[in-house]
Design a protein around this motif. Structure first.
Motif, PDB file in Angstrom:
ATOM      1  N   ILE A   1      13.866   3.469 -33.503  1.00 12.48           N
ATOM      2  CA  ILE A   1      13.674   3.598 -32.059  1.00 12.48           C
ATOM      3  C   ILE A   1      13.024   2.326 -31.519  1.00 12.48           C
ATOM      4  CG2 ILE A   1      12.482   4.864 -30.222  1.00 12.48           C
ATOM      5  CD1 ILE A   1      12.612   7.352 -31.972  1.00 12.48           C
ATOM      6  N   THR A   2      13.551   1.814 -30.414  1.00 13.28           N
ATOM      7  CA  THR A   2      12.966   0.659 -29.744  1.00 13.28           C
ATOM      8  C   THR A   2      12.024   1.126 -28.647  1.00 13.28           C
ATOM      9  OG1 THR A   2      14.921  -0.711 -30.160  1.00 13.28           O
ATOM     10  CG2 THR A   2      13.460  -1.424 -28.400  1.00 13.28           C
ATOM     11  N   LEU A   3      10.786   0.648 -28.685  1.00 10.56           N
ATOM     12  CA  LEU A   3       9.808   0.960 -27.636  1.00 10.56           C
ATOM     13  C   LEU A   3      10.012  -0.037 -26.500  1.00 10.56           C
ATOM     14  CD1 LEU A   3       7.367   2.613 -26.658  1.00 10.56           C
ATOM     15  CD2 LEU A   3       5.893   1.007 -27.879  1.00 10.56           C
ATOM     16  N   VAL A   4      10.723   0.387 -25.477  1.00 10.45           N
ATOM     17  CA  VAL A   4      11.071  -0.489 -24.353  1.00 10.45           C
ATOM     18  C   VAL A   4       9.853  -0.739 -23.473  1.00 10.45           C
ATOM     19  CG1 VAL A   4      12.505  -0.680 -22.272  1.00 10.45           C
ATOM     20  CG2 VAL A   4      13.462   0.260 -24.395  1.00 10.45           C
ATOM     21  N   ASP A   5       9.197   0.321 -23.046  1.00 11.76           N
ATOM     22  CA  ASP A   5       7.960   0.229 -22.272  1.00 11.76           C
ATOM     23  C   ASP A   5       7.247   1.573 -22.355  1.00 11.76           C
ATOM     24  OD1 ASP A   5       9.061   1.966 -20.245  1.00 11.76           O
ATOM     25  OD2 ASP A   5       9.975   0.252 -19.264  1.00 11.76           O
ATOM     26  N   PHE A   6       6.015   1.606 -21.888  1.00 12.24           N
ATOM     27  CA  PHE A   6       5.267   2.867 -21.899  1.00 12.24           C
ATOM     28  C   PHE A   6       4.090   2.773 -20.950  1.00 12.24           C
ATOM     29  CE2 PHE A   6       3.329   0.264 -25.163  1.00 12.24           C
ATOM     30  CZ  PHE A   6       1.969   0.527 -25.080  1.00 12.24           C
ATOM     31  N   LYS A   7       3.585   3.952 -20.561  1.00 18.75           N
ATOM     32  CA  LYS A   7       2.439   4.056 -19.684  1.00 18.75           C
ATOM     33  C   LYS A   7       1.303   4.754 -20.414  1.00 18.75           C
ATOM     34  CE  LYS A   7       1.657   7.469 -17.195  1.00 18.75           C
ATOM     35  NZ  LYS A   7       0.778   8.685 -17.314  1.00 18.75           N
ATOM     36  N   VAL A   8       0.101   4.221 -20.317  1.00 18.19           N
ATOM     37  CA  VAL A   8      -1.073   4.873 -20.896  1.00 18.19           C
ATOM     38  C   VAL A   8      -2.179   4.948 -19.850  1.00 18.19           C
ATOM     39  CG1 VAL A   8      -0.692   4.383 -23.342  1.00 18.19           C
ATOM     40  CG2 VAL A   8      -1.751   2.647 -21.907  1.00 18.19           C
ATOM     41  N   GLU A   9      -3.104   5.867 -20.096  1.00 19.51           N
ATOM     42  CA  GLU A   9      -4.281   5.992 -19.257  1.00 19.51           C
ATOM     43  C   GLU A   9      -5.514   5.982 -20.152  1.00 19.51           C
ATOM     44  OE1 GLU A   9      -4.122   9.199 -16.460  1.00 19.51           O
ATOM     45  OE2 GLU A   9      -1.987   8.909 -16.065  1.00 19.51           O
ATOM     46  N   PHE A  10      -6.632   5.575 -19.559  1.00 21.00           N
ATOM     47  CA  PHE A  10      -7.881   5.485 -20.311  1.00 21.00           C
ATOM     48  C   PHE A  10      -8.985   6.224 -19.573  1.00 21.00           C
ATOM     49  CE2 PHE A  10      -5.370   1.873 -21.659  1.00 21.00           C
ATOM     50  CZ  PHE A  10      -5.567   1.836 -23.027  1.00 21.00           C
ATOM     51  N   GLY A  11     -10.008   6.591 -20.324  1.00 26.18           N
ATOM     52  CA  GLY A  11     -11.145   7.281 -19.735  1.00 26.18           C
ATOM     53  C   GLY A  11     -12.451   6.766 -20.305  1.00 26.18           C
ATOM     54  N   ARG A  12     -13.525   7.037 -19.567  1.00 30.97           N
ATOM     55  CA  ARG A  12     -14.869   6.679 -20.040  1.00 30.97           C
ATOM     56  C   ARG A  12     -15.453   7.893 -20.748  1.00 30.97           C
ATOM     57  NH1 ARG A  12     -14.573   4.981 -14.675  1.00 30.97           N
ATOM     58  NH2 ARG A  12     -14.459   2.710 -14.412  1.00 30.97           N
ATOM     59  N   LEU A  13     -15.780   7.719 -22.015  1.00 32.11           N
ATOM     60  CA  LEU A  13     -16.397   8.787 -22.795  1.00 32.11           C
ATOM     61  C   LEU A  13     -17.887   8.516 -22.890  1.00 32.11           C
ATOM     62  CD1 LEU A  13     -16.185  11.298 -24.608  1.00 32.11           C
ATOM     63  CD2 LEU A  13     -15.757   9.754 -26.539  1.00 32.11           C
ATOM     64  N   TRP A  14     -18.674   9.432 -22.334  1.00 31.41           N
ATOM     65  CA  TRP A  14     -20.127   9.273 -22.323  1.00 31.41           C
ATOM     66  C   TRP A  14     -20.734  10.057 -23.480  1.00 31.41           C
ATOM     67  CZ3 TRP A  14     -22.451   5.920 -19.017  1.00 31.41           C
ATOM     68  CH2 TRP A  14     -21.686   5.470 -17.929  1.00 31.41           C
TER      69      TRP A  14
END
Length: 254
Positions: A171-184
């Motif tokens: 499988i070719t990874l063409v593009d992707f979206k990720v999100e991040f969070g602050r873990l306290w």
């Protein structure tokens, strides 16, 4: 089924209060949307597959030192996650021109980019998630310069790892979206990978044929959407214990 209080419902997932402080239960729906929810539909079994695929990828990333919000899978549609303060930015990595990049810049879809490109989008449905620059992000306080350094560093590592992992299963990874969070944790804060990684937010093409194996099949009315998600899971070695049988979600607290 345990009764839990619903905290938030998005396009593809529902968040419930977790069994312990600092935790949430993330429930994966079969609902599918595209073009900022202008197109809506249902992909039978999608929630089950995305739960398993995201679990698999989050665990693999953790093994190479990427911190994530994932704790463990609870059921076929639910996983236990750490409660984080979401950074209101969608981070998109593009390895090959496709989708909006091809439209915006007039680059033929399928053109391999000179290098991986990171784009940022402000999470705001009312504004159709506009593209923003790092200057916007730091100027408006959506994330600090140190947060952005951490996000870019983690994003590039995630891209390197996932590109190799998917390539290993054709499988070719063409593009992707990720999100991040602050873990306290007490007075300490760190940036961690949040949300999910699945065919909902990755463009995945068969390496030999370039056949699309992701939500583009829904966006573009290509058909065989369920089969594409199943094929990704199959290649990753993921098989739901009870097949594609649906499961009732947790009940709302009255």
């Amino acid at each position: 089924m345990a009764r839990r209080r619903q905290l938030y419902e998005g396009k593809a997932k529902i968040l419930y209060e977790g069994p312990e402080p600092g935790t949430l239960v993330q429930y994966f729906k079969d609902d599918a949307t595209a073009f900022n929810a202008q197109k809506k539909g249902t992909i039978p079994g999608k929630g089950v597959l995305n739960n398993r695929i995201s679990e698999f990828l989050m665990l693999r990333l953790a093994e190479v030192g990427i911190p994530t919000h994932f704790i463990r899978r609870l059921t076929m549609r639910e996983q236990l996650i750490r409660e984080v303060e979401i950074v209101p930015i969608e981070v998109v990595v593009r390895n090959i021109a496709a989708g909006s990049m091809s439209t915006r810049l007039g680059i033929a879809e399928g053109t391999r980019l000179p290098r991986s490109i990171i784009e940022y989008y402000y999470k705001n449905d009312a504004l159709n998630d506009p593209m923003v620059a790092e200057e916007h992000i730091t100027a408006f306080g959506w994330a600090s310069p140190q947060d952005m350094d951490d996000i870019v560093h983690l994003t590039l590592r995630i891209n390197d790892f996932l590109t190799g992992l998917f390539l290993g299963v054709g499988i070719t990874l063409v593009d992707f979206k990720v999100e991040f969070g602050r873990l306290w944790e007490n007075e300490d804060m760190r940036i961690v990978l949040a949300d999910e990684i699945s065919p909902d937010n990755c463009r995945l093409w068969d390496t030999k044929t370039n056949e699309k194996m992701d939500k583009d099949r829904f966006r573009r009315d290509l058909g065989r959407v369920e089969e594409a998600y199943q094929e990704v899971a199959k290649r990753l070695g993921i098989l739901p214990e009870a097949g594609m049988r649906d499961m009732k979600g947790p009940e709302l607290m009255q």
